[in-house]
Scaffold this active site. Sequence first.
Site, PDB file in Angstrom:
ATOM      1  N   SER A  58      33.106  -2.251  -0.644  1.00  0.00           N
ATOM      2  CA  SER A  58      34.305  -2.744  -1.324  1.00  0.00           C
ATOM      3  C   SER A  58      35.543  -2.296  -0.573  1.00  0.00           C
ATOM      4  O   SER A  58      35.507  -1.328   0.193  1.00  0.00           O
ATOM      5  CB  SER A  58      34.342  -2.184  -2.757  1.00  0.00           C
ATOM      6  N   TYR A  84      34.371   4.142  -9.614  1.00  0.00           N
ATOM      7  CA  TYR A  84      33.834   3.162  -8.665  1.00  0.00           C
ATOM      8  C   TYR A  84      34.213   3.530  -7.232  1.00  0.00           C
ATOM      9  O   TYR A  84      33.392   3.432  -6.314  1.00  0.00           O
ATOM     10  CB  TYR A  84      34.367   1.780  -9.031  1.00  0.00           C
TER      11      TYR A  84
END
Length: 276
Positions: free
Chosen positions: A133, A146
Amino acid sequence: MQKSILITGCSSGIGLDAARSMRNRGWRVFASCRQQRDCDRMRTEGFDAPRIDYCDADSITTGLAEVLAATGGTLDALFNNGAHGLPGAIEDLATDGLREIFETNVFGWHELTRQVLPVMRAQGHGRIVQNSSILGLVSFPWRGAYVATKYALEGLSDTLRVELSDTDIKVVLIEPGPVTSKFRENAIPHFERHIDWENSALRPRYENSLLKRLYESAGPDRFELPASAVTAKLIHACESRHPRPRYYVTTPTYIAGFLRRILTTRAIDRILARLK
């Protein structure tokens, strides 16, 4: 011979698009899902669909065994993709929630990868593609749990790539920014279970920012791309003779990578603080 790929998290979004697209390119796709009902749905589309839940070690072993039984013991590529978010401020993040997200986003990926590696060593080649990501590059507020998992994934993947440099097993990171998926929707149960925002010192910020983002649909994010943008990078990572170590997806990721190279940490912090 037909090449094979195991893709996790195929119930929707990136995994589903990747499964369909790779099959259309002639790959034998094993489209795994966490829940059996999603595996059953994938089978109605003609996919092999072993159940793999990263939080269930037995399912990782049995799911991979199902794949290897079907291929005669080989696997050309693994795309680790299944993951979930846990939005909320770090100071409000229950430690059990952090353990839970690491179990899914890091430890499960690691276990599946470890079980695949002997197969790839025996056959002399393979591709391990990790769906990371933009949050593996920079730390956005409200995304600390996250972010932590993606930073861990980046470190593990970079180290593994170096350790396998004398083999024909390639380790690749794909780093998307905003991509159309159910990611935000799927994060809500984890938020509700592990973030006590009503008793937080930051409650006004939750009410003015994060809650609206979670519960109110405002349409696509700026710069959002469809899941096919990630699949395009996956195709190159799996089919190129010399895949890149990293593939950026979406404009924000390119910007984040550039800023990391030219700005100080304090300067980046000032930019990111505007997103609170």
